[in-house]
Design an enzyme around this catalytic site. Structure first.
Site: not given
Ligand code: DGT
Ligand code: CA
Ligand code: CA
Length: 359
Positions: A2, A102-103
Site C-alpha cells: 500500500d 494504491d494497493e
Molecule cells: P496511508 O495509506 O494511510 O498512508 O494513506 P493514504 O492517503 O494512501 O490512504 P489510503 O491508502 O486509504 O487511500 C489511498 C488514496 O485513496 C488516498 O491517497 C486518497 C484516496 N482516498 C482515501 N480515502 C479517501 C476519501 O475518504 N475520499 C476520497 N475522495 N479519496 C480518498
Molecule cells: Ca495508502
Molecule cells: Ca489503500
C-alpha cells in the site's frame, strides 16, 4: 503493498518544495470555495489531526498558521503513477491483484516455496524498486494469507515492512481491536462490542455458529476464519487493464536515441510477450522518459493496426523517442520506458478474471 499517503505523496513528488509542510489533497465540491472533503493528508498534516474524509474547512482550522498546502485532486496524474508502480511490482513475476489505486496483493508462494525469509527479501526489493523507479514510498506486509498481510501492512505504515510468519499469526492478531480486520467497520464492530467482543483474540474464541446466527453465513464465517488467521482467499489476477508498461534505469544518463533504444529492446520484447500471454491486442504505443532531475514525460500515439511484432513496436518507439529528445534539447534521461495501451481482448481469449468475476 500500500502506497503511503498516496495522493499527498504524489503531490510532494512533483513539488519537492512543499516537502516538510502539511499537505492536504482535497475533493472540492464546488459549492463554496472551501466546501468538500480531504482525500489524503501527509503525515505532517496528520500530526495535527487531519484525516481523510474530514471537511476541508475543518482541516483548515486545524492547520491555521502551520504553513499548510491545500491542493485539488489530480486523478489522471495519480492513475499514471499508480500504473507505473504496478508495472514495477509486476516485474517480480508473481500473480498480482490490484485492489485499488494504491494497493495490491502479490502471491509469492510459487517464488518462495513458503519460505518467509525469501518473501521478506522480495518484499524489501519491491520497496526499493518502487522507490528507485517512481520516487514513491510504500509499506509492505507479508503473511500466510491476504488478511494477515493486509493487517501487517496497516500496522507497519509508513515506509514499513512487516513479516508475520505462520507461527506468529496467533500472537500477532490476538490483542488487536476487531476494527483491524478488513470489512469490520463501525457497524460490525459496535455489534461485536455489544456481545462483549473487543479483540481479535476474543472473536477467534467465539463459536462460529453464534457468529453465523448474528451476521449471516458469509460474514459470520469470514469473521470466524479471519480472526483465527485462517481466511485464505486466493490472489486473483487483475483484469481490465488500461495499459502495460516497462521502465528501466539507463546504464548511464543519456540523450542519445540509439543508445536509449538499445536498452529498450528487452523491455519491448517482454512487454509484447506479456500482451500476447494476457491475450491483448494493443493499438497504442508510448514511451516514458524520466529526466536526470526526475521529471516524468511521455509521448504516445494510436495506430490503425494493433502492434503485433517487435519491428513495428521498435519503429514507433524510435520515432517517439527522437521526437521527445529533440524537444528536450540538452536534457538527459535517467530512466526510460515503453508502454502499450488501447488494449483489446484478442478474439477467443479469456482470462481467469472473466470467469470468476473481478471487483
Ligand atoms: P496511508 O495509506 O494511510 O498512508 O494513506 P493514504 O492517503 O494512501 O490512504 P489510503 O491508502 O486509504 O487511500 C489511498 C488514496 O485513496 C488516498 O491517497 C486518497 C484516496 N482516498 C482515501 N480515502 C479517501 C476519501 O475518504 N475520499 C476520497 N475522495 N479519496 C480518498
Ligand atoms: Ca495508502
Ligand atoms: Ca489503500
Amino acid at each position: 503493498m500500500d502506497l503511503d499517503y498516496f495522493f499527498a505523496q504524489a503531490e510532494e513528488l512533483r513539488r519537492p518544495e512543499i516537502r516538510g509542510r502539511p499537505v492536504v489533497v482535497c475533493v472540492y465540491s464546488g459549492r463554496t470555495e472551501v466546501s468538500g472533503a480531504v482525500a489524503s493528508a501527509n503525515y505532517v498534516a496528520r500530526s495535527y489531526g487531519v484525516k481523510a474524509g474530514m471537511p476541508i474547512s475543518w482541516a483548515m482550522k486545524l492547520l491555521e498558521g502551520k504553513d499548510a498546502v491545500f491542493l485539488p485532486v489530480d486523478k489522471q496524474y495519480y492513475s499514471e503513477l499508480s500504473e507505473r508502480v504496478f508495472g514495477v511490482i509486476e516485474q517480480v513475476g508473481a500473480t498480482l491483484e490490484v485492489v485499488s489505486i494504491d494497493e495490491a496483493f502479490l502471491d509469492l508462494t510459487s517464488l518462495t516455496d513458503g519460505d518467509f525469509g525469501r518473501a521478506e527479501e522480495i518484499a524489501s526489493s519491491i520497496k526499493r524498486s518502487v522507490l528507485n523507479e517512481t520516487g514513491l514510498r510504500c509499506t509492505v506486509g507479508v503473511g500466510p494469507n491476504k488478511v494477515v498481510a493486509k493487517i501487517a501492512c496497516d500496522r507497519a505504515k509508513p515506509d514499513g515492512l512487516l513479516v508475520v510468519r505462520p507461527e506468529e499469526v496467533k500472537a500477532f492478531l490476538e490483542g488487536l481491536p476487531v476494527e483491524e480486520l478488513p470489512y469490520v467497520g463501525k457497524k460490525v464492530s459496535e455489534r461485536l462490542r455489544s456481545m462483549g467482543i473487543e479483540t481479535i483474540g476474543q472473536l477467534a474464541a467465539v463459536d462460529p455458529q453464534v457468529l453465523i446466527s448474528k451476521f449471516g453465513e458469509a460474514l459470520g464465517t469470514y469473521l470466524h476464519l479471519a480472526a483465527r488467521g485462517e481466511y485464505d482467499e486466493p490472489v486473483v489476477p487483475r483484469t481490465g487493464r488500461t495499459q502495460l508498461s516497462r521502465i528501466v534505469t539507463l546504464k548511464r544518463d543519456s540523450r542519445d536515441p540509439d543508445e536509449i533504444l538499445a536498452q529498450l529492446e528487452g523491455p519491448m520484447a517482454r512487454l509484447l510477450e506479456e500482451a500476447r500471454r494476457q491475450g491483448y491486442l494493443c493499438r497504442g504505443v508510448g514511451i516514458i522518459a524520466i529526466t536526470t532531475d526526475l521529471k516524468t514525460l511521455s509521448r504516445s500515439r494510436k495506430l490503425k493496426e494493433p502492434v503485433v511484432d517487435l519491428e513495428a513496436f521498435r519503429r514507433n518507439v524510435a520515432s517517439l523517442l527522437n521526437e521527445l529528445l529533440g524537444e528536450l534539447g540538452e536534457v538527459r534521461l535517467r530512466r526510460a520506458g515503453v508502454k502499450l495501451f488501447e488494449l483489446e481482448r484478442a478474439p477467443g481469449q479469456k482470462t481467469l478474471g472473466d470467469f470468476v468475476g473481478s471487483s
